[in-house]
Motif scaffolding. Structure first.
Motif, PDB file in Angstrom:
ATOM      1  N   ARG A 121      16.519  17.436  -5.616  1.00 18.56           N
ATOM      2  CA  ARG A 121      17.724  17.209  -5.333  1.00 18.56           C
ATOM      3  C   ARG A 121      18.553  18.320  -5.669  1.00 18.56           C
ATOM      4  NH1 ARG A 121      22.221  14.646  -8.818  1.00 18.56           N
ATOM      5  NH2 ARG A 121      20.788  14.830 -10.649  1.00 18.56           N
ATOM      6  N   GLN A 147      11.899  -3.097 -11.974  1.00 17.05           N
ATOM      7  CA  GLN A 147      12.196  -1.635 -12.019  1.00 17.05           C
ATOM      8  C   GLN A 147      12.866  -1.354 -13.308  1.00 17.05           C
ATOM      9  OE1 GLN A 147      14.221  -4.159 -11.062  1.00 17.05           O
ATOM     10  NE2 GLN A 147      15.856  -3.756 -12.561  1.00 17.05           N
ATOM     11  N   TYR A 171      20.935   7.805  -5.794  1.00 15.71           N
ATOM     12  CA  TYR A 171      19.964   7.066  -6.635  1.00 15.71           C
ATOM     13  C   TYR A 171      19.740   5.621  -5.866  1.00 15.71           C
ATOM     14  CZ  TYR A 171      16.745   5.668 -10.322  1.00 15.71           C
ATOM     15  OH  TYR A 171      15.740   5.410 -11.065  1.00 15.71           O
ATOM     16  N   TRP A 208      15.961   9.623  -6.044  1.00 13.14           N
ATOM     17  CA  TRP A 208      17.075  10.297  -5.337  1.00 13.14           C
ATOM     18  C   TRP A 208      16.621  10.476  -3.802  1.00 13.14           C
ATOM     19  CZ3 TRP A 208      21.820  11.156  -7.926  1.00 13.14           C
ATOM     20  CH2 TRP A 208      21.941  10.975  -9.156  1.00 13.14           C
ATOM     21  N   ASN A 209      17.673   9.819  -2.817  1.00  9.30           N
ATOM     22  CA  ASN A 209      17.361  10.434  -1.420  1.00  9.30           C
ATOM     23  C   ASN A 209      18.377  10.399  -0.724  1.00  9.30           C
ATOM     24  OD1 ASN A 209      15.894  10.529   1.063  1.00  9.30           O
ATOM     25  ND2 ASN A 209      14.680   8.473   0.621  1.00  9.30           N
ATOM     26  N   ASN A 210      18.225  11.116   0.440  1.00 11.30           N
ATOM     27  CA  ASN A 210      19.600  11.494   1.238  1.00 11.30           C
ATOM     28  C   ASN A 210      19.748  10.489   2.420  1.00 11.30           C
ATOM     29  OD1 ASN A 210      17.327  12.966   2.145  1.00 11.30           O
ATOM     30  ND2 ASN A 210      18.505  13.630   3.847  1.00 11.30           N
ATOM     31  N   VAL A 235      17.048   2.221  -6.501  1.00  8.96           N
ATOM     32  CA  VAL A 235      16.056   1.726  -6.799  1.00  8.96           C
ATOM     33  C   VAL A 235      15.606   0.148  -6.321  1.00  8.96           C
ATOM     34  CG1 VAL A 235      17.183   1.318  -8.949  1.00  8.96           C
ATOM     35  CG2 VAL A 235      14.785   0.987  -8.920  1.00  8.96           C
ATOM     36  N   MET A 287      14.496  12.159   2.886  1.00 10.00           N
ATOM     37  CA  MET A 287      13.374  12.353   1.966  1.00 10.00           C
ATOM     38  C   MET A 287      13.712  12.018   0.545  1.00 10.00           C
ATOM     39  SD  MET A 287      10.539  15.221   1.565  1.00 10.00           S
ATOM     40  CE  MET A 287       9.745  15.343   3.151  1.00 10.00           C
ATOM     41  N   LEU A 288      12.491  11.028   0.134  1.00 11.05           N
ATOM     42  CA  LEU A 288      12.781  10.697  -1.481  1.00 11.05           C
ATOM     43  C   LEU A 288      12.194  12.096  -2.200  1.00 11.05           C
ATOM     44  CD1 LEU A 288      13.230   8.675  -3.610  1.00 11.05           C
ATOM     45  CD2 LEU A 288      10.620   8.215  -3.419  1.00 11.05           C
ATOM     46  N   LYS A 289      13.021  12.544  -3.095  1.00  8.07           N
ATOM     47  CA  LYS A 289      12.880  13.757  -3.953  1.00  8.07           C
ATOM     48  C   LYS A 289      12.246  13.532  -5.358  1.00  8.07           C
ATOM     49  CE  LYS A 289      16.114  15.445  -1.307  1.00  8.07           C
ATOM     50  NZ  LYS A 289      16.122  14.252  -0.348  1.00  8.07           N
ATOM     51  N   ASN A 302      15.666   7.231   4.869  1.00  8.27           N
ATOM     52  CA  ASN A 302      14.272   7.088   5.474  1.00  8.27           C
ATOM     53  C   ASN A 302      13.409   6.855   4.151  1.00  8.27           C
ATOM     54  OD1 ASN A 302      13.508   7.369   8.063  1.00  8.27           O
ATOM     55  ND2 ASN A 302      15.035   9.188   8.031  1.00  8.27           N
ATOM     56  N   TYR A 303      12.459   5.976   3.803  1.00  6.36           N
ATOM     57  CA  TYR A 303      11.580   5.713   2.980  1.00  6.36           C
ATOM     58  C   TYR A 303      10.552   4.895   3.526  1.00  6.36           C
ATOM     59  CZ  TYR A 303       8.866   5.243  -1.147  1.00  6.36           C
ATOM     60  OH  TYR A 303       7.713   5.181  -2.014  1.00  6.36           O
ATOM     61  N   MET A 343       0.757  -1.321  -0.143  1.00  2.00           N
ATOM     62  CA  MET A 343      -0.126   0.490  -0.011  1.00  2.00           C
ATOM     63  C   MET A 343       0.782   1.064  -0.126  1.00  2.00           C
ATOM     64  SD  MET A 343      -2.566  -1.718  -0.233  1.00  2.00           S
ATOM     65  CE  MET A 343      -3.889  -0.352  -0.858  1.00  2.00           C
ATOM     66  N   GLU A 344       2.052   1.153  -0.020  1.00  2.00           N
ATOM     67  CA  GLU A 344       2.865   2.335  -0.235  1.00  2.00           C
ATOM     68  C   GLU A 344       3.505   2.178  -1.824  1.00  2.00           C
ATOM     69  OE1 GLU A 344       3.605   4.475   1.899  1.00  2.00           O
ATOM     70  OE2 GLU A 344       2.852   3.816   3.701  1.00  2.00           O
ATOM     71  N   ILE A 345       4.052   3.454  -2.305  1.00  2.00           N
ATOM     72  CA  ILE A 345       4.644   3.172  -3.648  1.00  2.00           C
ATOM     73  C   ILE A 345       6.072   2.403  -3.527  1.00  2.00           C
ATOM     74  CG2 ILE A 345       5.410   4.643  -5.452  1.00  2.00           C
ATOM     75  CD1 ILE A 345       3.568   6.784  -4.727  1.00  2.00           C
ATOM     76  N   VAL A 346       6.025   1.356  -4.158  1.00  2.00           N
ATOM     77  CA  VAL A 346       7.180   0.372  -4.413  1.00  2.00           C
ATOM     78  C   VAL A 346       7.386  -0.040  -5.858  1.00  2.00           C
ATOM     79  CG1 VAL A 346       8.385  -1.860  -3.657  1.00  2.00           C
ATOM     80  CG2 VAL A 346       6.729  -0.179  -1.910  1.00  2.00           C
ATOM     81  N   PRO A 347       8.665   0.062  -6.127  1.00  2.00           N
ATOM     82  CA  PRO A 347       9.926   0.396  -5.664  1.00  2.00           C
ATOM     83  C   PRO A 347      10.489   1.813  -4.978  1.00  2.00           C
ATOM     84  CG  PRO A 347      10.230   0.180  -8.007  1.00  2.00           C
ATOM     85  CD  PRO A 347       8.947  -0.262  -7.798  1.00  2.00           C
ATOM     86  N   HIS A 348      11.016   1.768  -4.053  1.00  2.00           N
ATOM     87  CA  HIS A 348      11.746   3.016  -3.697  1.00  2.00           C
ATOM     88  C   HIS A 348      12.609   3.577  -4.825  1.00  2.00           C
ATOM     89  CE1 HIS A 348      15.114   5.053  -0.998  1.00  2.00           C
ATOM     90  NE2 HIS A 348      14.114   5.905  -1.363  1.00  2.00           N
ATOM     91  N   MET A 349      12.168   4.463  -5.724  1.00  2.00           N
ATOM     92  CA  MET A 349      12.851   4.664  -6.910  1.00  2.00           C
ATOM     93  C   MET A 349      13.302   6.227  -7.026  1.00  2.00           C
ATOM     94  SD  MET A 349      11.972   4.285 -10.907  1.00  2.00           S
ATOM     95  CE  MET A 349      11.761   2.370 -10.786  1.00  2.00           C
ATOM     96  N   ARG A 403      11.377  13.911  -9.073  1.00  2.00           N
ATOM     97  CA  ARG A 403      12.390  13.745 -10.142  1.00  2.00           C
ATOM     98  C   ARG A 403      11.866  14.731 -11.321  1.00  2.00           C
ATOM     99  NH1 ARG A 403      12.026   7.703 -11.613  1.00  2.00           N
ATOM    100  NH2 ARG A 403      10.365   7.555  -9.926  1.00  2.00           N
ATOM    101  N   ASN A 431       0.383   1.417  -6.937  1.00  2.00           N
ATOM    102  CA  ASN A 431       1.208   1.674  -5.920  1.00  2.00           C
ATOM    103  C   ASN A 431       2.794   1.652  -6.797  1.00  2.00           C
ATOM    104  OD1 ASN A 431      -0.254   1.913  -3.618  1.00  2.00           O
ATOM    105  ND2 ASN A 431      -0.621  -0.434  -3.590  1.00  2.00           N
ATOM    106  N   ILE A 432       3.052   2.047  -7.715  1.00  2.00           N
ATOM    107  CA  ILE A 432       4.103   2.069  -8.512  1.00  2.00           C
ATOM    108  C   ILE A 432       4.364   3.575  -8.772  1.00  2.00           C
ATOM    109  CG2 ILE A 432       4.468  -0.299  -9.413  1.00  2.00           C
ATOM    110  CD1 ILE A 432       3.215   0.580 -11.991  1.00  2.00           C
ATOM    111  N   PRO A 433       5.683   4.239  -9.033  1.00  2.00           N
ATOM    112  CA  PRO A 433       5.711   5.789  -9.283  1.00  2.00           C
ATOM    113  C   PRO A 433       5.109   6.059 -10.585  1.00  2.00           C
ATOM    114  CG  PRO A 433       7.925   4.497  -8.621  1.00  2.00           C
ATOM    115  CD  PRO A 433       6.765   3.291  -8.798  1.00  2.00           C
TER     116      PRO A 433
END
Lengths: 192, 250
Positions: B250, B123, A136, A115-117, A138, B1-3, A154-155, A107-113, B5, B195-197
């Motif tokens: 980013r 992916q 980056y 840029w993240n810090n 994925v 936090m995910l940015k 964090n994701y 129920m979350e957006i997956v993949p974590h795709m 794109r 639930n995909i980007p």
């Protein structure tokens, strides 16, 4: 010489390209002698955990990787395969890092795709890197936090963006796809 | 936090970029590799190369080009346009692309999405959906937007996720080229149902349009072509603007 371990995982080309761009010689190989005699070893990976582990077992690369004394860098699936166990395909992995790999909750957006810090940066891999720098990612599975965690991300939840134990290093993100900032991490590894 | 794109899209024909491009600091604006490198330097988060070459013979040029791009740039990139089989995908992935996008071929045989996903991971598979609002409904179009189907866009989006797509690139044909902003309603409807980007595409004309699509929908990214190619909105200026508007970039 840098050895990039060849097995049934994609994305090896971009790792090779990135190492070459930094001016290092590298070979993509599954030959035990070549791997053992390399200065540094990169263990890349995009793919599925159980089939990748089967391939490593069939070629006996699993025992070889665990026995290496030089710096080894696992990337993405490479990091996950270096953990104890992965929920993906219910797979026993190499057990280098004391942690397990789980699937992101539904129920979350997956993949974590994207840029993240990172946070809680530790060790030589992250020299010159700050919490605000983005890498980056994925992936649909994550390594849990453990004592080997060298960076967090964090994701949905907080997971290990990087792991390190002795000569074994790993990143969940793709340094080879993370522009200039990823190059710093790769360079840090290659100049260990 | 995910940015969020920001993704420039380059149209490729016979190994070169098309559409008028007037960057003064690039020697050969038709050189896809040069243009790609410029975008990487400016902070593009990903690139999409859309091959519009008509003939199969010229496809060899594409794999050579993909190889060159892969050796020169260090951010992820997607290659799409005329991908019909696992064999086509294999050539492009081996040359160094991170993802492929499929459109008409996925509508004709959705099993292709599953095949690619099984072989290379989900992916790797972007399903590009061209959609148009006709008779009060968002409908999927194929063949480069020339042919209407009877498939409702949200239904198709849900299906491609089930087949194994890792991402959806959603282009509103009503908005594409208008510079009046992204199609917020259908973008949001698709985001709410998968639930995909989802990458929003079509209609970007101002920096506010990017803010709007990220504030009003759950889109993970936004794609545009001409406003970047013509230098109307430089990527660093756009990113700074979005940062001041509290959009994570980013």
């Amino acid at each position: 010489m840098i050895a990039i371990i060849k097995y049934n995982a994609g994305n090896i080309k971009s790792v090779e390209n990135a190492v070459k761009r930094l001016g290092y010689n590298c070979i993509v190989t599954d030959d035990a002698e070549q791997i053992k005699s390399a200065d540094k070893i990169i263990f890349p990976g995009v793919g599925e955990a159980s089939s990748a582990m089967n391939c490593l077992k069939n070629t006996r690369l699993d025992e070889l990787i665990k026995s290496l004394k030089q710096p080894v860098l696992g990337i993405c699936l490479g990091q996950q395969l270096m953990c104890k166990y992965s929920e993906e395909g219910n797979t026993n992995c190499l057990g280098i890092f004391e942690t397990t790999v789980k699937k992101f909750p539904p129920m979350e957006i997956v993949p974590h795709m994207g840029w993240n810090n990172l946070g809680s940066l530790k060790g030589n891999l992250f020299k010159g890197i700050s919490d605000n720098d983005n890498f980056y990612f994925v992936h649909s599975y994550f390594s849990e936090i453990c004592e080997d965690t060298a960076a967090t991300c964090n994701y949905i939840l907080t997971f290990s963006a990087s792991l390190q134990r002795e000569n074994f290093y790993a990143t969940q993100f793709h340094p080879e796809k993370s522009a200039a900032i990823g190059q710093i991490v790769l360079k840090n590894f290659l100049s260990l | 936090m995910l940015k969020k794109r920001i993704i420039p899209c380059l149209d490729i024909k016979d190994g070169r970029t098309v559409k008028g491009i007037n960057f003064i600091d690039i020697r050969d604006a038709g050189d896809a590799v040069e243009l790609a490198k410029k975008y990487v330097k400016e902070g593009a988060d990903e690139l999409v190369f859309l091959d519009i070459t008509a003939t199969n013979e010229k496809r060899k040029t594409l794999s050579e080009l993909v190889g060159k791009i892969a050796s020169e740039i260090d951010i992820p990139f997607t290659v799409g346009g005329g991908i019909n089989s696992l064999q086509d995908v294999s050539v492009i992935i081996k040359a160094g692309a991170d993802k492929v996008s499929v459109n008409t071929s996925a509508v004709k045989s959705p099993g292709l999405i599953t095949e690619i996903s099984k072989q290379y991971g989900s992916q790797c598979v972007v399903v590009a959906i061209d959609t148009k609002f006709v008779n009060n409904e968002w409908i999927v179009y194929v063949n480069g937007g020339k042919l209407a189907t009877s498939i409702k866009t949200v239904d198709w989006a849900k299906q491609v996720e089930k087949y194994g797509a890792g991402e959806i690139l959603l282009t509103s044909m009503n908005n594409d080229g208008t510079k009046n902003g992204f199609a917020l309603d259908i973008t949001n409807a698709v985001c709410q149902n998968v639930n995909i980007p989802v990458i929003a595409s079509g209609g970007a004309g101002t920096m506010e349009h990017f803010k709007e699509v990220f504030q009003k929908t759950l889109a993970s990214g936004a794609l545009a072509a001409s406003i970047f190619h013509f230098g109307e909105i430089p990527i660093p200026v756009l990113k700074n603007y979005l940062k001041t508007e509290k959009i994570p970039v980013r």
